[in-house]
Enzyme design. Structure first.
Site, PDB file in Angstrom:
ATOM      1  N   ARG A   1     -17.088-104.879  27.027  1.00 43.78           N
ATOM      2  CA  ARG A   1     -17.121-103.623  26.776  1.00 43.78           C
ATOM      3  C   ARG A   1     -18.059-103.195  25.600  1.00 43.78           C
ATOM      4  NH1 ARG A   1     -11.958 -99.289  25.999  1.00 43.78           N
ATOM      5  NH2 ARG A   1     -11.245-100.659  24.387  1.00 43.78           N
TER       6      ARG A   1
ATOM      7  N   ASP B   1      -5.473 -99.353  18.755  1.00 42.93           N
ATOM      8  CA  ASP B   1      -6.729 -99.293  18.744  1.00 42.93           C
ATOM      9  C   ASP B   1      -7.299 -97.951  18.401  1.00 42.93           C
ATOM     10  OD1 ASP B   1      -7.162 -97.808  20.935  1.00 42.93           O
ATOM     11  OD2 ASP B   1      -7.904 -99.575  22.332  1.00 42.93           O
TER      12      ASP B   1
END
Length: 534
Positions: free
Chosen positions: A165, A449
């Site tokens: 990612r 996150d």
């Protein structure tokens, strides 16, 4: 700082960084930047124009100009690629050595190697992460703790498939300049991985696969597709080798799911329900639209809320209609080895969540911790059996209208001082860790996150600017939030003891105040946070 062919590197050249930052790899970055940076900037400007329309009272809707794409039954995406046909469980995490080994060994089918929300874009993380991915493919990676515990890779046949990612379109990489301009962070992450690991993956019978974050339109997907075509041609990789799964984690993208698949169709690997960033996006986009778009505190918003059910069911329906994988959301729980009662309650929620997803038609789902892999896999095994996926389950029963995706005011849940305090405490702890170089943080038994801090600060900003009075009394004011910040900081200081880092937390408090209390809303807190980094 030297300049070679218009490319300047301002970050320090640590050991082996020259193996990643080669002239040919940098030439690929420079070529892609020169061709596509103007389009990136125009698409970012279009985000601002759309936001102005929404803030002025316009509602999002499915695009009339792309109705033909949605109504054309003839097109599908490319068939699933080797190594990502069966994706029933995917594990996510940053690209440090320990996580790289543990994730690949976890028993999951896929590892999302994250340069985005679970990673702080310190220069050392950006380039060191690329080294770790290449070393893993070459089986040159190992890790030992100070206590002497060693980690090493299992046999290749047992390893998860690596899917990278890169950073979103909004983030720059300030340590690489092309012709004096910063390069898009996502372009750096993509190009370095493709250059060094694309052929390595092909040699293993797989390919260079990606997760694309934070897209807000099919035109942004078209930009990625054009970059894929150019990069493959430049490196002599067959067209269509690259595959990308798009995270539907912004509310504008939810209205363009089919168009996004269409733009990427020869490179598409499906869509993912990025639930936490999706909640952040709903708050962010509608932050000035009053009580119609006010959400209760984040822990009260479950996937059974009507607007979240509409979003996930539309995603499965859209993907399977076009032959693509539909991947479910994150189970962020971190099992506790000290508190079996916490485990029992949390694992029951994980099982409910993964049971719902598998029965709704998702082909796989995310977990944040290796201990959750067998728990989640059992639920998907019960539905899939020996089948690699359930793409053939078309969910023709699903019909979602624009108003269903926007039915935020139907969400039940509290707005309490405890919720406000949780937002503040989690955001401060996360930001201190992020500034310090760690973007995946265990807080209150959850792996958090950047989406965590984004939801927390955005919700406080929204409550503050909409004169919300909490269910248990106090109105949300800047003075209340300031007092809560100081009180929660004192609790963190006491709980941390000698491990408390005064400098990191002072920076975290300053940043949090900047993005939660300012009159002007910052689109992403990672933008001012990144500028605070060396």
């Amino acid at each position: 700082m030297g300049v070679t062919n218009g490319v300047a590197i301002s970050g320090p050249m640590h050991e082996r960084f020259d193996q990643i930052l080669t002239d040919d790899a940098l030439a690929l970055i420079a070529d892609l930047h020169r061709r596509y940076e103007p389009r990136r900037q125009e698409l970012l400007a279009e985000r601002e124009r759309r936001q102005e329309r929404i803030s002025a009272g316009a509602d999002l809707d499915f695009l009339p100009e792309t109705r033909n794409v949605r109504e054309d039954p003839s097109w599908t995406v490319a068939p699933p690629a080797p190594g990502i046909t069966d994706r029933r469980i995917e594990i996510t995490g940053p690209t440090d050595q320990k996580m790289t080994i543990n994730a690949l060994n976890s028993g999951a089918k896929v590892w999302l190697a994250d340069f985005e929300d679970a990673n702080t874009p310190h220069w050392e993380n950006v380039i060191g992460g690329q080294l770790n991915l290449r070393d893993a493919l070459d089986r040159r990676i190992d890790f030992s703790t100070p206590e002497g515990k060693s980690y090493a890779l299992k046999d290749d046949s047992e390893l998860a498939t690596m899917v990278v990612r890169p950073r979103g379109w909004h983030l720059d990489e300030k340590h690489i300049l092309v012709d004096g301009e910063r390069v898009a962070g996502g372009l750096v992450d993509f190009a370095l991985y493709l250059f060094h690991c694309g052929q390595r993956q092909l040699d293993k019978g797989k390919g260079p696969y990606f997760y694309l974050p934070k897209l807000e339109s099919h035109l942004e997907a078209r930009l990625w597709n054009d970059i894929f075509v150019t990069a493959q041609e430049r490196l002599g990789i067959p067209r269509g080798t690259i595959r990308a799964t798009v995270l539907i984690e912004t509310i504008p993208a939810a209205f363009e799911m089919e168009e996004i698949l269409y733009e990427l169709r020869e490179h598409s690997a499906g869509l993912n329900a990025g639930r936490w960033d999706y909640l952040f996006s709903i708050i962010k986009v509608h932050r000035t639209r009053g009580r119609r778009f006010l959400l209760p505190e984040r822990n009260a918003v479950t996937m059974t809320a009507p607007f979240m059910r509409a979003y996930t069911e539309l995603l499965v329906r859209t993907c399977h209609k076009r032959g693509a994988h539909a991947i479910g959301g994150m189970a962020a729980f971190i099992p506790s080895r000290r508190d079996p009662e916490v485990n029992e309650r949390a694992l029951a929620k994980v099982r409910d969540d993964k049971s719902r997803e598998s029965n709704d038609g998702f082909d796989g789902s995310w977990v944040a911790h290796p201990d959750l892999v067998p728990v989640a896999r059992e639920l998907f095994d019960n539905v899939l059996g020996d089948k690699p996926n359930q793409i053939d389950r078309l969910r023709a029963d699903v019909s979602v209208k624009a108003e269903d995706l926007l039915a935020v005011d139907s969400t039940e849940g509290a707005m309490t001082e405890a919720g406000l305090r949780n937002n503040v405490s989690v955001a401060l702890q996360y930001l201190a860790s992020w500034i310090g170089g760690n973007g995946a943080v265990g807080i209150f038994n959850l792996m958090e996150d950047a989406a965590t801090a984004e939801i927390s600060r955005s919700q406080i900003w929204q409550w503050l600017h909409n004169d919300v009075t909490l269910d248990d009394g106090p109105r949300v004011t800047a003075e209340l939030v300031d007092r809560v910040i100081e009180e929660e900081l004192a609790k963190i200081r006491e709980a941390s003891g000698s491990a408390f880092d005064e400098t990191l937390y002072q920076n975290a408090v300053e940043l949090f105040r900047e993005v939660a209390l300012a009159d002007e809303y910052a689109d992403f807190l990672t933008l001012p946070a990144y500028e605070r980094m060396p």
